[in-house]
Structures are given as C-alpha cells and as structure tokens.
Design a protein around this motif. Structure first.
Motif, PDB file in Angstrom:
ATOM      1  N   ALA A 471      -4.181  -8.752   2.277  1.00  0.00           N
ATOM      2  CA  ALA A 471      -2.455  -9.970   2.765  1.00  0.00           C
ATOM      3  C   ALA A 471      -1.742 -10.383   1.780  1.00  0.00           C
ATOM      4  O   ALA A 471      -0.907 -10.727   1.488  1.00  0.00           O
ATOM      5  CB  ALA A 471      -2.653 -10.231   4.675  1.00  0.00           C
ATOM      6  N   ASP A 472      -3.050 -11.435   1.167  1.00  0.00           N
ATOM      7  CA  ASP A 472      -2.964 -12.754   0.398  1.00  0.00           C
ATOM      8  C   ASP A 472      -2.042 -12.486  -0.854  1.00  0.00           C
ATOM      9  O   ASP A 472      -2.249 -12.738  -2.152  1.00  0.00           O
ATOM     10  CB  ASP A 472      -3.678 -13.558   0.413  1.00  0.00           C
ATOM     11  CG  ASP A 472      -4.855 -13.379   0.309  1.00  0.00           C
ATOM     12  OD1 ASP A 472      -5.149 -12.325   0.768  1.00  0.00           O
ATOM     13  OD2 ASP A 472      -6.091 -14.403  -0.209  1.00  0.00           O
ATOM     14  N   HIS A 473      -2.462 -10.724  -1.434  1.00  0.00           N
ATOM     15  CA  HIS A 473      -2.970 -10.858  -2.910  1.00  0.00           C
ATOM     16  C   HIS A 473      -1.361  -9.436  -3.220  1.00  0.00           C
ATOM     17  O   HIS A 473      -2.845  -7.911  -3.388  1.00  0.00           O
ATOM     18  CB  HIS A 473      -3.953 -10.386  -3.522  1.00  0.00           C
ATOM     19  CG  HIS A 473      -4.629 -11.772  -3.697  1.00  0.00           C
ATOM     20  ND1 HIS A 473      -5.372 -11.870  -2.637  1.00  0.00           N
ATOM     21  CD2 HIS A 473      -4.554 -12.512  -4.676  1.00  0.00           C
ATOM     22  CE1 HIS A 473      -6.210 -13.399  -3.061  1.00  0.00           C
ATOM     23  NE2 HIS A 473      -5.393 -13.732  -4.428  1.00  0.00           N
ATOM     24  N   LEU A 474      -0.743  -8.875  -2.313  1.00  0.00           N
ATOM     25  CA  LEU A 474      -0.168  -7.216  -2.039  1.00  0.00           C
ATOM     26  C   LEU A 474       0.364  -7.358  -3.036  1.00  0.00           C
ATOM     27  O   LEU A 474      -0.109  -6.298  -3.652  1.00  0.00           O
ATOM     28  CB  LEU A 474       0.838  -7.978  -1.194  1.00  0.00           C
ATOM     29  CG  LEU A 474       1.728  -6.808  -0.214  1.00  0.00           C
ATOM     30  CD1 LEU A 474       0.374  -5.634   0.880  1.00  0.00           C
ATOM     31  CD2 LEU A 474       2.719  -6.712   0.119  1.00  0.00           C
ATOM     32  N   ALA A 475       0.787  -8.258  -3.868  1.00  0.00           N
ATOM     33  CA  ALA A 475       0.889  -7.293  -5.513  1.00  0.00           C
ATOM     34  C   ALA A 475       0.961  -7.193  -6.231  1.00  0.00           C
ATOM     35  O   ALA A 475       0.197  -6.162  -7.381  1.00  0.00           O
ATOM     36  CB  ALA A 475       1.637  -8.953  -6.295  1.00  0.00           C
ATOM     37  N   ALA A 476      -1.576  -7.218  -6.119  1.00  0.00           N
ATOM     38  CA  ALA A 476      -2.434  -6.727  -6.992  1.00  0.00           C
ATOM     39  C   ALA A 476      -2.345  -5.811  -6.984  1.00  0.00           C
ATOM     40  O   ALA A 476      -3.274  -4.834  -7.323  1.00  0.00           O
ATOM     41  CB  ALA A 476      -3.908  -7.430  -6.725  1.00  0.00           C
ATOM     42  N   GLY A 477      -2.381  -5.081  -5.476  1.00  0.00           N
ATOM     43  CA  GLY A 477      -1.660  -3.213  -5.576  1.00  0.00           C
ATOM     44  C   GLY A 477      -3.224  -3.510  -4.384  1.00  0.00           C
ATOM     45  O   GLY A 477      -3.889  -4.066  -4.208  1.00  0.00           O
ATOM     46  N   PRO A 478      -3.373  -1.899  -3.629  1.00  0.00           N
ATOM     47  CA  PRO A 478      -4.828  -1.529  -3.224  1.00  0.00           C
ATOM     48  C   PRO A 478      -5.861  -1.935  -2.987  1.00  0.00           C
ATOM     49  O   PRO A 478      -6.288  -1.520  -3.957  1.00  0.00           O
ATOM     50  CB  PRO A 478      -3.875   0.034  -2.831  1.00  0.00           C
ATOM     51  CG  PRO A 478      -3.127   0.280  -3.546  1.00  0.00           C
ATOM     52  CD  PRO A 478      -2.798  -0.623  -4.147  1.00  0.00           C
ATOM     53  N   VAL A 479      -6.730  -2.292  -2.250  1.00  0.00           N
ATOM     54  CA  VAL A 479      -8.144  -2.196  -2.524  1.00  0.00           C
ATOM     55  C   VAL A 479      -8.935  -1.226  -2.331  1.00  0.00           C
ATOM     56  O   VAL A 479     -10.499  -0.794  -2.928  1.00  0.00           O
ATOM     57  CB  VAL A 479      -8.849  -3.394  -1.405  1.00  0.00           C
ATOM     58  CG1 VAL A 479      -8.236  -4.278  -2.008  1.00  0.00           C
ATOM     59  CG2 VAL A 479      -8.372  -3.157  -0.066  1.00  0.00           C
ATOM     60  N   ALA A 480      -8.386  -0.222  -1.333  1.00  0.00           N
ATOM     61  CA  ALA A 480      -8.972   1.214  -1.712  1.00  0.00           C
ATOM     62  C   ALA A 480      -7.467   1.919  -0.739  1.00  0.00           C
ATOM     63  O   ALA A 480      -6.656   1.743  -0.326  1.00  0.00           O
ATOM     64  CB  ALA A 480      -9.756   1.195   0.184  1.00  0.00           C
ATOM     65  N   GLN A 481      -7.668   3.353  -0.794  1.00  0.00           N
ATOM     66  CA  GLN A 481      -6.654   4.398  -1.048  1.00  0.00           C
ATOM     67  C   GLN A 481      -7.480   5.550  -0.576  1.00  0.00           C
ATOM     68  O   GLN A 481      -8.541   5.749  -0.358  1.00  0.00           O
ATOM     69  CB  GLN A 481      -5.717   4.536  -1.791  1.00  0.00           C
ATOM     70  CG  GLN A 481      -5.098   3.908  -2.330  1.00  0.00           C
ATOM     71  CD  GLN A 481      -3.775   3.895  -3.554  1.00  0.00           C
ATOM     72  OE1 GLN A 481      -4.101   4.747  -4.600  1.00  0.00           O
ATOM     73  NE2 GLN A 481      -2.443   3.649  -3.057  1.00  0.00           N
ATOM     74  N   ALA A 482      -7.190   6.185   0.468  1.00  0.00           N
ATOM     75  CA  ALA A 482      -6.868   7.843   1.004  1.00  0.00           C
ATOM     76  C   ALA A 482      -6.126   8.509   1.232  1.00  0.00           C
ATOM     77  O   ALA A 482      -4.957   8.100   1.639  1.00  0.00           O
ATOM     78  CB  ALA A 482      -7.713   7.354   2.863  1.00  0.00           C
ATOM     79  N   THR A 483      -6.792   9.669   0.680  1.00  0.00           N
ATOM     80  CA  THR A 483      -5.201  10.850  -0.015  1.00  0.00           C
ATOM     81  C   THR A 483      -5.374  12.277   0.721  1.00  0.00           C
ATOM     82  O   THR A 483      -6.746  12.217   0.819  1.00  0.00           O
ATOM     83  CB  THR A 483      -5.164  11.125  -1.315  1.00  0.00           C
ATOM     84  OG1 THR A 483      -5.536   9.981  -2.126  1.00  0.00           O
ATOM     85  CG2 THR A 483      -4.443  12.125  -2.019  1.00  0.00           C
ATOM     86  N   LEU A 484      -4.883  13.360   1.587  1.00  0.00           N
ATOM     87  CA  LEU A 484      -4.896  13.608   2.390  1.00  0.00           C
ATOM     88  C   LEU A 484      -4.435  14.739   1.303  1.00  0.00           C
ATOM     89  O   LEU A 484      -3.762  14.721   0.675  1.00  0.00           O
ATOM     90  CB  LEU A 484      -4.010  13.205   3.924  1.00  0.00           C
ATOM     91  CG  LEU A 484      -4.101  12.354   4.047  1.00  0.00           C
ATOM     92  CD1 LEU A 484      -2.806  12.750   5.989  1.00  0.00           C
ATOM     93  CD2 LEU A 484      -5.628  12.498   5.365  1.00  0.00           C
TER      94      LEU A 484
END
Length: 499
Positions: A471-484
């Motif tokens: 939340a405090d580093h939103l601009a850094a991008g996702p720390v994890a992603q799940a693609t359906l």
C-alpha cells in the motif's frame, strides 16, 4: 419509530418498494445484441455473457502473495447481459455472478457462479426476459409479483456469519454459500421486512455493527437498518424523504449516518407511463446536493444541509470532530457534474460504444451541523470505486484507494491510485493501454502499511489478472499477480475475508 408505525408505512409501500412497474406490450426485437456482436473493440469482453458457471480453476502466479492476504477475495457484478437474442440496454441490468479468488501464497484459484435468483431461474427456463430491469424495458415483460421477483443480486457482497450476502439496490439480500457459491435464498431480517430494499453498500463499524439503508422511490421512504455483529437485526425503520433521489451509497461516522443525495429525482408519472426505473428519474439541479445527517442513536434527529448540485455513485469515508461552532463532518466522495454516466456511458457499453461523460473527481466535503453550512473541495484525481482501510470506517482517515486514469478510447479506468485526502498527494500504478481496472480493496496487515488487492481486465491477452501491491509503494507495481486463463466480465464491488 414504533413497530406499529413501521408496519403501517411498510403496508402503504406495497409489495414493490422500489418499482411499481407497468408492463409493456410486446414489440419488435431491437439490434443491440447484433451491434455488440459486430463490434471489433477487444474490450467488449468485459461486457460479454459467460454461458455457464465457472468451475474452480488454478491461476498462473508470478511472485508470492503476502501472508496477510491469505484468504478469499469475493467479487460480484453484472454478467448475464443477454438471453434469447435480446441484450440489456444498461450495464447494471445483468444477472449477478459472484466470484471467489482463494489466495494461499503461491497458489490462487478462482470460481464463479451465477446467483440463482428467482428472476434468473425463471428467465433461463423460459429462454427470454420476463421482467423489466433497472434501465431496460424488454418487450412483453410481465408485471413482477414482488421486488425480489426482479432482483438481480449483482452489485456488492457482504460476508456475514460464514455466508455471503449478494446485494442489489431494490430488494432483499441473497444468501450465498461462502465455500461453494451455491445460492441459498433471500435473507429476511424480520417477517414484516420481507422484500424491503437492502442496499448494496452497508457500512461495518470497527465494533462489527452493520448499518445499511434502502430506497423506496415510489413512496418517498428511506429504510434504515442496524444489525448486530452476530448478524441479528437490532432496529429497522423508514423515514420520509421529499423529492426522493437515486441514492447508491452512504457513510457513517461515530455518531451519524450521512446520505449525499444528488438531484436525480424519481418521477412516478414517468414510471406510470412505462419508463424504466432509471428513465423515471429527472435531473433537478435547483435542489442542489442535499446532505441528510441522521443521528445513529435517535433516528428522529435529522438535519439537512446543501452542497452544489452534482452526482455521485460512491462514498469513501466520513468522520467527525467538535469545534466551537459545532460538530463538523468530513466526507470524501466521487463527484461528477451531472448524471450523464448513468444515463449514457453505462448504457452505450452494452453495444460496445464509448460515450464519454463528465470526469468524476475525488471530492472532500465538510458539513457543519452547528451552522448548517456545507462546503467542498474537488481534488485533482479522477476517481471511482473508493475504498479505505476497513478498520477506519467512521473514523478519521487520510488514505483512499481508488481507480483513476480515464482514457478517451476506453470505458472506465486504466490505473489504481492511493490518495491522501488531506494533502491531495497521490501515487498511482498504470496497468497499460490494454487494461480496464476494477475495484481494488485495502487489506490490513497489523501495524504495517497493509496491501492493496484487486483485479483488472487485460483485454489484450483476453485474461483477468489479480494483483497485490504494497500500500505504501503502489507506484512500484505489484508484488504478486495471478493470471486466469480466461477473461471475466467486468464487475462492481467486492470484499476480502482473511483465512
């Protein structure tokens, strides 16, 4: 309000507290479905109709989801947009589909099921639309027997006591099994409240108390609910409201319920003439944006203030403090200059057209209950779907998570942002030129900054992606992603339930 008086008002409201519709004679088929099918816009996947329920499916995960987001993200939205060759004329009309994303570190699984409301069951069996909807009057519709006979359960979810309540604007909540997503039937808080509107944006106090409302447009009544943390009804009442507007959301503070009422007012004569519920509303800017403040403990103590005319769907949060001039209520919400988005923008996407309306802005208003004066300030950020740390509901807050970045060639938004409503400072992450952002929620993590969790339609790859941000580093991008391995229809609201 005494129980006897409540029963009298409910009886006078009749069996259809939201709509008193007039069935329309059968007409010729329109071309909305053909136009949608012929359109070459790749983003139209977000408004397509899944033919069936979606079985539990494992996503492809990049990175690792933090321990604090181990649990289930529940989401819901309109999905059944067409049936029997006929297509609804408004995004909000579609039969609801509820989704669950089960998150466990490197493993994410998704399941989606239509909410088997009486309306959907009857129409699927018939192979055609039988009832009118929020913004569509299909040809040959039958008069509904109750508000719940037209309930689409497509707007939001409320996890409660091991179940999920699928919420709509105009009738009962619908009970859904939290593990299987099986539809269990309507939720009746008390026999005399059967079928009364239970709106889509309940607020949950830090102590677990649930507050909600419902709008009975034809009768000019606002229903109020207080529900204990264990899920039992404490109080319910109805209060009269002159020039009843379309109210989608509200806010609570420690001591008050706050309703921002746009000047989009219900006109019963239009309804009697055969208009849809949406088209029975009239824009009356001379009324301004009325702010109705109701004391939580004594619902007879009510005060009305006025802001400049504008339209809103969603509220972020509200809180209050005491000053020498009286109680001040601070409330942030997403404001537009007019209601074009609900009348035009959210209609035209159903035939795969982009018609841009006025840009909604994150706005902070101050209501002075001592002087009766109300002021507001619009921030720079385009915004929708505002969410806060759920532990701060009704309390002083600064950070709001919201969708942002409007593009002229796409409906909706392309980025997610976190904005300080006191300083106006904001950080954002853009998903790129082939993405449409859905609502993201804030997930607490003890005393740490927490996480932001949400979905996006990647129409370039025709897939839906779940992302998690610090939340405090939103601009850094996702720390994890799940693609359906597939794309889901674009939804509205959701809730996170920790494991």
């Amino acid at each position: 309000m005494e129980r006897r008086e409540l029963l009298r008002l409910l009886a006078s409201a009749g069996a259809l507290p939201l709509l008193a519709p007039l069935a329309r004679a059968a007409g010729t088929a329109d071309d909305w479905q053909a136009r949608f099918e012929a359109a070459r816009t790749p983003w139209k996947t977000g408004f397509a109709t899944p033919p069936d329920d979606l079985p539990l499916t494992r996503a492809t995960v990049r990175g690792r989801f933090p321990d604090a987001v181990a649990g289930t993200l529940l989401r819901i939205g309109p999905a059944g947009h067409d049936l029997g060759g006929e297509r609804y004329h408004h995004w909000f009309d579609g039969d609801g589909m509820v989704h669950r994303f089960v998150i466990d570190g490197p493993d994410v699984r998704h399941q989606g099921r239509y909410v088997a409301t009486p309306k959907r069951v009857a129409e699927v069996r018939a192979g055609r639309r039988l009832f009118e909807a929020f913004g569509t009057m299909p040809p040959g519709v039958e008069p509904p027997t109750s508000a719940d006979s037209i309930n689409v359960a497509n707007t939001s979810v409320l996890p409660m006591q091991g179940e999920v309540l699928a919420l709509w604007e105009g009738g009962s909540a619908t009970r859904v099994d939290a593990r299987t997503l099986e539809t269990l039937g309507v939720k009746t808080w008390r026999p005399d409240l059967a079928g009364m509107p239970f709106s889509a944006h309940p607020k949950v106090d830090p102590d677990g108390t649930v507050w909600n409302f419902g709008v009975s447009s034809g009768q000019g009544l606002l229903a109020l609910y207080e529900i204990a943390p264990e899920g039992t009804l404490r109080r319910a009442a109805v209060v009269p409201v002159a020039d009843m507007p379309m109210v989608h959301d509200f806010a609570v503070t420690e001591r008050h319920m706050v309703f921002l009422m746009p000047p989009l007012v219900y006109d019963g004569k239009r309804k009697e003439a055969g208009a849809s519920f949406l088209d029975a509303h009239v824009w009356r800017p001379e009324l301004g944006m009325r702010a109705l403040v109701i004391d939580k403990q004594n619902w007879e103590r009510r005060q009305m203030l006025t802001l400049p005319a504008g339209f809103l769907f969603h509220v972020g949060n509200a809180w209050e403090d005491e000053t020498p001039s009286g109680t001040l209520i601070h409330i942030d919400y997403v404001r537009s200059d007019n209601a074009d988005s609900v009348f035009t923008t959210n209609r035209e996407v159903m035939r795969a057209r982009v018609v841009r309306s006025t840009h909604p802005r994150l706005t902070v208003a101050t209501l002075n209950l001592g002087t009766g004066k109300a002021t507001q300030q619009a921030l720079a950020q385009e915004a929708e779907f505002p969410r806060i740390d759920p532990r701060r509901v009704g309390l002083r807050h600064r950070q709001v998570v919201h969708a942002t970045q409007i593009r002229p060639d796409l409906p909706g938004f392309g980025a997610i942002a976190r904005t300080d409503v006191e300083s106006g400072r904001s950080q954002r992450f853009s998903y790129g030129t082939q993405a449409m952002v859905e609502e993201h929620v804030f997930v607490p993590d003890g005393t740490k900054p927490g996480w932001v969790l949400g979905t996006v339609l990647d129409f370039g790859r025709q897939k839906t992606v779940l992302s998690c941000f610090a939340a405090d580093h939103l601009a850094a991008g996702p720390v994890a992603q799940a693609t359906l391995p597939y794309a889901l229809p674009l939804g509205l609201h959701g809730a996170f339930v920790p494991a």
